[in-house]
Scaffold this motif. Structure first.
Motif, PDB file in Angstrom:
ATOM      1  N   HIS A   1       0.837  -1.207   0.000  1.00 56.64           N
ATOM      2  CA  HIS A   1       0.000   0.000   0.000  1.00 56.64           C
ATOM      3  C   HIS A   1       0.867   1.249   0.000  1.00 56.64           C
ATOM      4  O   HIS A   1       0.620   2.209  -0.753  1.00 56.64           O
ATOM      5  N   SER A   2       1.911   1.255   0.820  1.00 53.53           N
ATOM      6  CA  SER A   2       2.800   2.422   0.888  1.00 53.53           C
ATOM      7  C   SER A   2       3.598   2.597  -0.397  1.00 53.53           C
ATOM      8  O   SER A   2       3.920   3.728  -0.784  1.00 53.53           O
ATOM      9  N   PHE A   3       3.918   1.484  -1.067  1.00 56.67           N
ATOM     10  CA  PHE A   3       4.613   1.590  -2.355  1.00 56.67           C
ATOM     11  C   PHE A   3       3.746   2.324  -3.369  1.00 56.67           C
ATOM     12  O   PHE A   3       4.221   3.213  -4.094  1.00 56.67           O
ATOM     13  N   LEU A   4       2.461   1.978  -3.441  1.00 52.22           N
ATOM     14  CA  LEU A   4       1.567   2.659  -4.383  1.00 52.22           C
ATOM     15  C   LEU A   4       1.423   4.138  -4.023  1.00 52.22           C
ATOM     16  O   LEU A   4       1.381   4.998  -4.907  1.00 52.22           O
ATOM     17  N   LEU A   5       1.360   4.428  -2.725  1.00 58.04           N
ATOM     18  CA  LEU A   5       1.289   5.830  -2.296  1.00 58.04           C
ATOM     19  C   LEU A   5       2.560   6.573  -2.677  1.00 58.04           C
ATOM     20  O   LEU A   5       2.517   7.715  -3.155  1.00 58.04           O
ATOM     21  N   TRP A   6       3.711   5.931  -2.475  1.00 53.63           N
ATOM     22  CA  TRP A   6       5.008   6.514  -2.850  1.00 53.63           C
ATOM     23  C   TRP A   6       5.050   6.790  -4.357  1.00 53.63           C
ATOM     24  O   TRP A   6       5.496   7.858  -4.792  1.00 53.63           O
ATOM     25  N   CYS A   7       4.570   5.838  -5.165  1.00 49.64           N
ATOM     26  CA  CYS A   7       4.545   6.019  -6.622  1.00 49.64           C
ATOM     27  C   CYS A   7       3.604   7.148  -7.022  1.00 49.64           C
ATOM     28  O   CYS A   7       3.916   7.941  -7.923  1.00 49.64           O
ATOM     29  N   LYS A   8       2.462   7.214  -6.357  1.00 45.61           N
ATOM     30  CA  LYS A   8       1.479   8.262  -6.669  1.00 45.61           C
ATOM     31  C   LYS A   8       2.052   9.650  -6.397  1.00 45.61           C
ATOM     32  O   LYS A   8       1.857  10.585  -7.184  1.00 45.61           O
ATOM     33  N   THR A   9       2.780   9.788  -5.293  1.00 45.94           N
ATOM     34  CA  THR A   9       3.277  11.110  -4.902  1.00 45.94           C
ATOM     35  C   THR A   9       4.573  11.497  -5.603  1.00 45.94           C
ATOM     36  O   THR A   9       4.874  12.686  -5.729  1.00 45.94           O
ATOM     37  N   THR A  10       5.352  10.525  -6.064  1.00 50.06           N
ATOM     38  CA  THR A  10       6.630  10.824  -6.705  1.00 50.06           C
ATOM     39  C   THR A  10       6.564  10.748  -8.222  1.00 50.06           C
ATOM     40  O   THR A  10       7.493  11.181  -8.906  1.00 50.06           O
ATOM     41  N   GLY A  11       5.467  10.199  -8.767  1.00 47.99           N
ATOM     42  CA  GLY A  11       5.374  10.035 -10.222  1.00 47.99           C
ATOM     43  C   GLY A  11       6.250   8.924 -10.745  1.00 47.99           C
ATOM     44  O   GLY A  11       6.567   8.888 -11.942  1.00 47.99           O
ATOM     45  N   ALA A  12       6.636   7.976  -9.885  1.00 43.69           N
ATOM     46  CA  ALA A  12       7.559   6.902 -10.287  1.00 43.69           C
ATOM     47  C   ALA A  12       6.972   5.996 -11.367  1.00 43.69           C
ATOM     48  O   ALA A  12       7.721   5.366 -12.116  1.00 43.69           O
ATOM     49  N   LEU A  13       5.652   5.921 -11.472  1.00 46.79           N
ATOM     50  CA  LEU A  13       5.007   5.057 -12.465  1.00 46.79           C
ATOM     51  C   LEU A  13       4.441   5.846 -13.639  1.00 46.79           C
ATOM     52  O   LEU A  13       3.708   5.306 -14.458  1.00 46.79           O
ATOM     53  N   GLN A  14       4.800   7.115 -13.745  1.00 44.90           N
ATOM     54  CA  GLN A  14       4.265   7.981 -14.787  1.00 44.90           C
ATOM     55  C   GLN A  14       5.041   7.748 -16.086  1.00 44.90           C
ATOM     56  O   GLN A  14       5.732   8.625 -16.588  1.00 44.90           O
TER      57      GLN A  14
END
Length: 405
Positions: free
Chosen positions: A352-365
């Motif tokens: 869950h925290s990984f997805l939050l981290w990706c959402k806030t950092t744009g890592a999966l953009q």
């Protein structure tokens, strides 16, 4: 999408490398596979189904990792929180609240440790399930779990054999607050529902100089003009002209709801000191059985509207549970020991925290046309990236893929 896991996309590798020092090389491989398997869309997620989706994995290795291997999930969780604290977008602030809540995981079998026929809050029924008491951080922009404690019923063999000490949910909540204070997590209030509004819990919070907001049960006695009155009778004795302020809030489903509010300084039966009571008229959603809600706090100077706004942040924890259960297999497991189940739960909170981290950092953009606004968007992007990795692997390992099928 291709629903197998071969190699990990770069954002996943970068995140998981933060935890490599906590495992041996062999265990780290199993850790990465188990973590990645939680994101694969499956009807039922467990060790067997994860293994079947990963050509290079072995069922026995995953089983050993979650059930027998000697790794500390508390250390893993503390490092997860440290990463969230390091990121300015997920770092907790004094504008956020700590929410104490519990959730259940329905189980069909009787062979799990700590499972019992007990209240299952998701459906408001009594059924065979596990219960877990959670602490979570919530503010206007983000929400994530901090820690949790499994509830072990008093008549469970773990308690009757003295392998585990029985602790009530109130005691577990008290320990989670101590954990918050030890970690020095910034917050402005502790938020909890009326089930946790016990005198012992309030004494503990007051002793630790914590500000708190809760909802009062209907039978709680509250002083109004010097007379003890049941909480559900207060609206009958307060003139309707007092309800001359309105507050609009967003509920757990993202819908705006308006409430008429009135607050007053008072005494609470059984508790020492002064408190502030806020009455709201209005429903949180169409399924809310109550049109009138009574909130109690040890804030004496906050406006009633602000008190209700802060309490409303509590609903974000329902979003956390929905994300954990619907997307990250929090209630999908077949391991039987409470230690293994707890490790699974910690792995889910890490996902869950990984997805939050990706959402806030744009890592999966990876695609400029795909905007990541929610954790569900992040999960879709991750699955798309995983499909690309899997297609590349299949093109270079055709015979191995056929053998896997």
């Amino acid at each position: 999408m291709i629903q197998i896991v071969t190699s990990h996309p770069i954002p996943v590798k970068n995140f998981l490398n933060n935890f490599s020092s906590f495992f041996s090389k062999r265990l780290f491989i199993s850790f990465c596979f188990y973590f990645a398997g939680l994101f694969v869309e499956m009807k039922r997620t467990n060790i067997s189904s994860i293994s079947n989706k990963i050509p290079n994995s072995h069922y026995q290795n995953l089983q050993y990792f979650i059930s027998e291997a000697n790794w500390n999930p508390i250390v893993l969780n503390n490092h997860r929180l440290a990463l969230l604290n390091f990121n300015p977008a997920t770092k907790p602030t004094s504008r956020g609240v700590i929410v104490i809540y519990d959730t259940g995981c329905k189980k069909w079998g009787q062979h799990f440790q700590a499972v019992a026929n007990q209240y299952y809050g998701t459906e408001h029924i009594v059924t065979n399930c596990h219960n877990v008491v959670f602490s979570a951080y919530c503010d206007n922009k983000k929400a994530y779990p901090i820690n949790f404690s499994p509830y072990i019923p008093e008549n469970d063999p773990l308690c009757t054999s003295h392998e585990a000490q029985f602790k009530s949910k109130i005691q577990l909540a008290d320990e989670l607050i101590d954990d918050i204070l030890q970690k020095d997590i910034p917050h402005c209030d502790i938020i909890f529902d009326n089930w946790y509004f016990s005198n012992n819990f309030i004494y503990s919070l007051n002793r630790n100089s914590q500000k708190w907001i809760t909802e009062a049960e209907s039978t709680r006695l509250i002083s109004y003009h010097g007379k003890w009155t049941r909480a559900d009778d207060l609206v009958k004795v307060i003139p309707c002209t007092k309800f001359n302020k309105k507050v609009t809030l967003t509920n757990a489903k993202g819908k705006n709801r308006s409430f008429l509010v009135y607050g007053f300084k008072t005494k609470i039966h059984g508790l020492e000191g002064d408190y502030f009571t806020v009455i709201t008229i209005g429903k949180w959603d169409s399924k809310d059985p109550k049109k009138i809600h009574i909130y109690v706090t040890n804030h004496l100077k906050l406006e009633p509207e602000e008190i209700v706004k802060r309490y409303s942040l509590r609903w974000k924890i329902e979003c956390i549970f929905r994300e954990l259960k619907d997307s990250l297999a929090f209630d999908h497991y077949q391991v039987r020991s409470i230690d293994a189940i707890t490790k699974h739960w910690y792995m889910c909170t890490l996902a869950h925290s990984f997805l939050l981290w990706c959402k806030t950092t744009g890592a999966l953009q990876y695609n400029s046309k795909r905007t990541i606004k929610t954790l569900a968007d992040a999960l879709k992007s991750l699955r798309a990236l995983n499909s690309i990795e899997s297609l590349n692997w299949i093109s270079n390992h055709h015979n191995e893929y056929i053998e896997h099928l």
